[in-house]
Design a protein around this motif. Structure first.
Motif, PDB file in Angstrom:
ATOM      1  N   ILE A 130      49.749  37.119  42.608  1.00  0.00           N
ATOM      2  CA  ILE A 130      48.621  38.009  42.872  1.00  0.00           C
ATOM      3  C   ILE A 130      47.332  37.206  42.784  1.00  0.00           C
ATOM      4  O   ILE A 130      47.108  36.467  41.822  1.00  0.00           O
ATOM      5  N   PHE A 131      46.449  37.397  43.775  1.00  0.00           N
ATOM      6  CA  PHE A 131      45.176  36.667  43.813  1.00  0.00           C
ATOM      7  C   PHE A 131      44.066  37.532  43.226  1.00  0.00           C
ATOM      8  O   PHE A 131      43.882  38.671  43.634  1.00  0.00           O
ATOM      9  N   GLN A 132      43.335  36.973  42.261  1.00  0.00           N
ATOM     10  CA  GLN A 132      42.201  37.642  41.625  1.00  0.00           C
ATOM     11  C   GLN A 132      42.507  39.102  41.286  1.00  0.00           C
ATOM     12  O   GLN A 132      41.898  40.028  41.833  1.00  0.00           O
ATOM     13  N   PRO A 133      43.415  39.325  40.380  1.00  0.00           N
ATOM     14  CA  PRO A 133      43.803  40.709  40.085  1.00  0.00           C
ATOM     15  C   PRO A 133      42.830  41.444  39.182  1.00  0.00           C
ATOM     16  O   PRO A 133      42.978  42.626  38.948  1.00  0.00           O
ATOM     17  N   TYR A 134      41.805  40.748  38.648  1.00  0.00           N
ATOM     18  CA  TYR A 134      40.907  41.368  37.675  1.00  0.00           C
ATOM     19  C   TYR A 134      39.485  41.465  38.223  1.00  0.00           C
ATOM     20  O   TYR A 134      39.046  40.634  39.012  1.00  0.00           O
ATOM     21  N   ASN A 135      38.758  42.503  37.772  1.00  0.00           N
ATOM     22  CA  ASN A 135      37.368  42.658  38.164  1.00  0.00           C
ATOM     23  C   ASN A 135      36.630  43.504  37.145  1.00  0.00           C
ATOM     24  O   ASN A 135      37.240  44.224  36.356  1.00  0.00           O
ATOM     25  N   PHE A 136      35.298  43.408  37.142  1.00  0.00           N
ATOM     26  CA  PHE A 136      34.458  44.296  36.352  1.00  0.00           C
ATOM     27  C   PHE A 136      33.326  44.789  37.236  1.00  0.00           C
ATOM     28  O   PHE A 136      33.049  44.210  38.294  1.00  0.00           O
ATOM     29  N   VAL A 137      32.679  45.874  36.828  1.00  0.00           N
ATOM     30  CA  VAL A 137      31.590  46.470  37.593  1.00  0.00           C
ATOM     31  C   VAL A 137      30.294  46.287  36.813  1.00  0.00           C
ATOM     32  O   VAL A 137      30.239  46.586  35.608  1.00  0.00           O
ATOM     33  N   ALA A 138      29.262  45.777  37.477  1.00  0.00           N
ATOM     34  CA  ALA A 138      27.940  45.590  36.864  1.00  0.00           C
ATOM     35  C   ALA A 138      26.980  46.624  37.420  1.00  0.00           C
ATOM     36  O   ALA A 138      26.876  46.802  38.640  1.00  0.00           O
ATOM     37  N   MET A 139      26.266  47.338  36.522  1.00  0.00           N
ATOM     38  CA  MET A 139      25.342  48.390  36.928  1.00  0.00           C
ATOM     39  C   MET A 139      24.071  48.304  36.095  1.00  0.00           C
ATOM     40  O   MET A 139      24.051  47.664  35.048  1.00  0.00           O
ATOM     41  N   GLY A 140      23.021  48.968  36.570  1.00  0.00           N
ATOM     42  CA  GLY A 140      21.782  49.050  35.809  1.00  0.00           C
ATOM     43  C   GLY A 140      20.833  47.913  36.109  1.00  0.00           C
ATOM     44  O   GLY A 140      20.774  47.375  37.224  1.00  0.00           O
ATOM     45  N   ALA A 141      20.068  47.525  35.086  1.00  0.00           N
ATOM     46  CA  ALA A 141      18.995  46.542  35.241  1.00  0.00           C
ATOM     47  C   ALA A 141      19.529  45.119  35.166  1.00  0.00           C
ATOM     48  O   ALA A 141      19.144  44.317  34.314  1.00  0.00           O
ATOM     49  N   VAL A 142      20.451  44.801  36.069  1.00  0.00           N
ATOM     50  CA  VAL A 142      21.000  43.445  36.162  1.00  0.00           C
ATOM     51  C   VAL A 142      20.559  42.839  37.481  1.00  0.00           C
ATOM     52  O   VAL A 142      20.085  43.542  38.386  1.00  0.00           O
ATOM     53  N   GLY A 143      20.734  41.529  37.595  1.00  0.00           N
ATOM     54  CA  GLY A 143      20.302  40.850  38.802  1.00  0.00           C
ATOM     55  C   GLY A 143      21.024  41.315  40.043  1.00  0.00           C
ATOM     56  O   GLY A 143      20.438  41.429  41.110  1.00  0.00           O
ATOM     57  N   THR A 144      22.338  41.600  39.915  1.00  0.00           N
ATOM     58  CA  THR A 144      23.152  42.030  41.045  1.00  0.00           C
ATOM     59  C   THR A 144      24.084  43.142  40.599  1.00  0.00           C
ATOM     60  O   THR A 144      24.915  42.940  39.690  1.00  0.00           O
ATOM     61  N   GLN A 145      23.946  44.307  41.203  1.00  0.00           N
ATOM     62  CA  GLN A 145      24.861  45.416  40.922  1.00  0.00           C
ATOM     63  C   GLN A 145      26.033  45.311  41.887  1.00  0.00           C
ATOM     64  O   GLN A 145      25.847  45.401  43.098  1.00  0.00           O
TER      65      GLN A 145
END
Length: 406
Positions: free
Chosen positions: A272-287
């Motif tokens: 499996i390729f890149q099976p993990y991820n997270f979500v960035a929200m709010g006052a960050v550089g990149t949502q």
């Protein structure tokens, strides 16, 4: 001195009233809009108070990320491995399975009581030391049925599946005692029907890899399939054996020889390729939804991948990580009396105070998990800035309209 004309006085009075009407309308709209100013998510205070609410029937816990908590999460983290869950198997040909064809030979010491009168199927073995003869009878080759059962004359139905030939020999000999004279048994696997491993996913060639008595291991079958298509550090290997499913980073598999387990018939290997991820929200550089390597990344790395915090918006005391946590990783006092989700998890919000220099070190040791949500709230002054900006823009528009009317 020339006095003002009545018409001028009337015009001035109308302009003053118009300005007052515009200002009143402006103030009303501004006050009404204070609660509807744009935002990217909940405020720091509302998140802190989330510990008094619940989610799908489960209690929400809000925990400050401290040194003790970070160490506790590392200590209580348990990751299933190939070696611990699946163990070290045996090479093909050493364990009997359904569909295997067996060759069974039975030797009976003289005088032969059971096999002495079997005619042409009986062979005579003579030794120089004795004129006595021993009878060897070759049973017809038998196939193990789908339930792992083998049927033999004088023996009946016997469990063969999942056992080694030596174990089956002992069982057959035990059943023949009393009806045969000192029986001895030899069992051989003539044809193995379950000698393949299925390899799928991000490999060069998807297909079935045959197993041999050599005892192929996990990396062997991956190599036969052409190896992983993607980078090793971004690939995870999953092994399915019956109802058990275990996944590990391929990089860990390569570095730890214990995880290079011997393959068993009907195993399924998935790359499996890149099976993990997270979500960035709010006052960050990149949502965004951000994938990360199977070997994992820290909270500090996660912040770096979204270009950090926005200087003009972010509340450095309001960095939060939302996660459905395994309660076994937390201190019992932190989950005492908590109601869990139907799948046994606890909704937890970890708070990080980046105004404390020590929190940078904590962020380096705090590991991100799949499906985590990283959220940074707005600083308290951001809403005030938005309000002042609205007032300023509206006031400028009002002045322009008033000048046009005059």
């Amino acid at each position: 001195m020339k006095s003002a004309l009545p018409s001028d006085l009337k015009m001035s009075s109308r302009n003053a009233r118009a300005q007052r009407v515009f200002l009143a309308a402006l103030l009303a709209s501004a006050l009404g809009g204070c609660s509807t100013l744009g935002s990217s998510g909940p405020s720091t205070n509302s998140i802190r108070s989330a510990g008094k609410t619940d989610l799908v029937g489960a209690d929400i816990r809000v925990l400050d990320l401290t040194t003790n908590l970070a160490q506790q999460l590392v200590t209580n983290t348990h990751q299933d491995t190939f070696a611990s869950v699946l163990g070290e198997g045996l090479p093909v040909g050493t364990v009997i399975g359904p569909g295997d064809v067996l060759d069974v030979n039975i030797w009976e010491s003289p005088p032969a009581a059971l096999f002495g009168m079997l005619g042409d199927k009986t062979e005579i073995a003579t030794t120089q030391a004795s004129i006595e003869t021993a009878k060897m009878t070759a049973m017809p080759q038998q196939m193990v049925d789908v339930n792992g059962i083998l049927s033999l004359p004088f023996v009946g139905r016997i469990q063969a599946g999942g056992r080694t030939p030596r174990q089956l020999e002992a069982d057959i000999a035990a059943r023949l005692r009393g009806i045969a004279n000192k029986p001895q048994v030899s069992v051989g696997i003539m044809r193995n029907a379950n000698s393949n491993v299925t390899v799928v996913g991000k490999v060069v060639t998807n297909g079935r890899v045959p197993l041999t008595p050599r005892g192929e291991r996990l990396l062997d079958v991956i190599a036969v399939a052409g190896g992983a298509v993607e980078k090793v550090e971004r690939t995870s290997i999953q092994v399915t054996r019956g109802s058990r499913v275990v996944a590990m980073p391929m990089e860990t598999l390569i570095r730890d020889p214990r995880q290079n387990i011997r393959m068993q018939p009907d195993d399924v290997v998935t790359a499996i390729f890149q099976p993990y991820n997270f979500v960035a929200m709010g006052a960050v550089g990149t949502q965004a939804e951000v994938p990360f390597e199977a070997t994992g990344i820290s909270l500090a790395q996660a912040l770096g991948r979204v270009s950090g915090l926005q200087d003009n918006r972010a509340n450095i005391k309001g960095v939060f990580l939302f996660r459905f946590e395994d309660p076994r990783r937390l201190d019992p006092s932190q989950v005492a009396g908590a109601k869990l989700t139907p799948d046994g998890l606890l909704p937890v919000i970890y708070r990080v105070d980046l105004s404390d220099p020590r929190s940078i070190f904590l962020a380096q040791n705090f590991q991100m998990r799949n499906q985590d949500v990283l959220y940074v709230s707005n600083a308290p002054g951001v809403d005030l800035q938005k309000f002042v900006s609205i007032i300023s823009q509206t006031a400028l528009s009002l002045i322009g309209i008033t000048n046009a009317v005059q």
